[in-house]
Design an enzyme around this catalytic site. Sequence first.
Site, PDB file in Angstrom:
ATOM      1  N   GLU A 177       0.828  -1.217   0.000  1.00 23.91           N
ATOM      2  CA  GLU A 177       0.000   0.000   0.000  1.00 23.91           C
ATOM      3  C   GLU A 177       0.863   1.268   0.000  1.00 23.91           C
ATOM      4  O   GLU A 177       1.143   1.844   1.051  1.00 23.91           O
ATOM      5  CB  GLU A 177      -0.946   0.027   1.204  1.00 23.91           C
ATOM      6  CG  GLU A 177      -1.873   1.248   1.197  1.00 23.91           C
ATOM      7  CD  GLU A 177      -2.775   1.336   2.413  1.00 23.91           C
ATOM      8  OE1 GLU A 177      -3.674   2.189   2.406  1.00 23.91           O
ATOM      9  OE2 GLU A 177      -2.584   0.567   3.370  1.00 23.91           O
ATOM     10  N   LYS A 214      -2.624  -2.093  -2.936  1.00 26.16           N
ATOM     11  CA  LYS A 214      -3.695  -1.230  -2.446  1.00 26.16           C
ATOM     12  C   LYS A 214      -3.294   0.198  -2.770  1.00 26.16           C
ATOM     13  O   LYS A 214      -2.325   0.722  -2.209  1.00 26.16           O
ATOM     14  CB  LYS A 214      -3.921  -1.421  -0.946  1.00 26.16           C
ATOM     15  CG  LYS A 214      -5.059  -0.554  -0.399  1.00 26.16           C
ATOM     16  CD  LYS A 214      -5.452  -0.941   1.025  1.00 26.16           C
ATOM     17  CE  LYS A 214      -6.559  -0.025   1.545  1.00 26.16           C
ATOM     18  NZ  LYS A 214      -7.072  -0.446   2.873  1.00 26.16           N
TER      19      LYS A 214
END
Length: 295
Positions: A177, A214
């Site tokens: 992420e 992500k």
Amino acid sequence: MTNSAMAERIATGAGFIAALDQSGGSTPKALKLYGIPEDAYSSDEEMFGLIHDMRCRIMTAPDFTSDKVLGAILFERTMRDTVEGIPVPTYLWENRGIVPFLKIDKGLEDTENEAQVMKPMPGLDALLADAKSLGVFGTKERSVIHAANPDGIKAVVSQQFEVAKTVCAAGLVPIIEPEVDINSPSKAEAEAILKQEILSELSALDASEKVMLKLTIPSEDGLYMDVADHPNVLRVVALSGGYTTDDACARLSRNPKMIASFSRALAEGLSHQQTDAEFNAALGSNINKIFEASK
């Protein structure tokens, strides 16, 4: 719990990944939005107990099932806790058909080159072993990019993939992420640089090293299509990043190879004071919006 069944569900299933991983730093804000002010608790134990109660209310809600929710990202305390007397990862997979993930980062370093890499993660190998033994499928680790600074972005992505290799070696699937700040004046430029750094790191992975990404919903619709198609990528998911539920869903719907992994947007409008019927209706509405945007 079979990893192959979980992998198939994550790679091909319809739905989104719920983020239930508020840490110590973000828990007071999450509780405040839920209608519980900071003066309602006097210790970390009380605070974490209250946020766990909120998470249990979400996890046991009628609409929080595999029909629309693929996975759930957990805070470490949540992973080690129970819901209805059952260990949380077991409850999610066996009772709800939802794949459990674990947030493993310990927060962010100070900003350098307009980006924040992750703090050191002491005891990571032991934590990964515990997670695997508890039936967790994968991990999630977050960095933040504030501007289109090539050095900062390269540092973030390099560190993320270094950690990802450790996670893969432990038999888990990492969710990488590298968040781009939605308020950055150079957001689109940062995302273009980020995409190239990600593709470069993906090309260096072994065929057995499967990862997820992500990412902030991009300013350029469809920007991450080729990232989603990469053979080492199980799925690309989107973070809401501070957008409202409706705004995040509208933006996500324009990116067909991304599905949602929302935290704030999932919990928007939920309140401690609501009756179960009111709470379930509000949560169900959010789940439906996020599910439709993830199709």
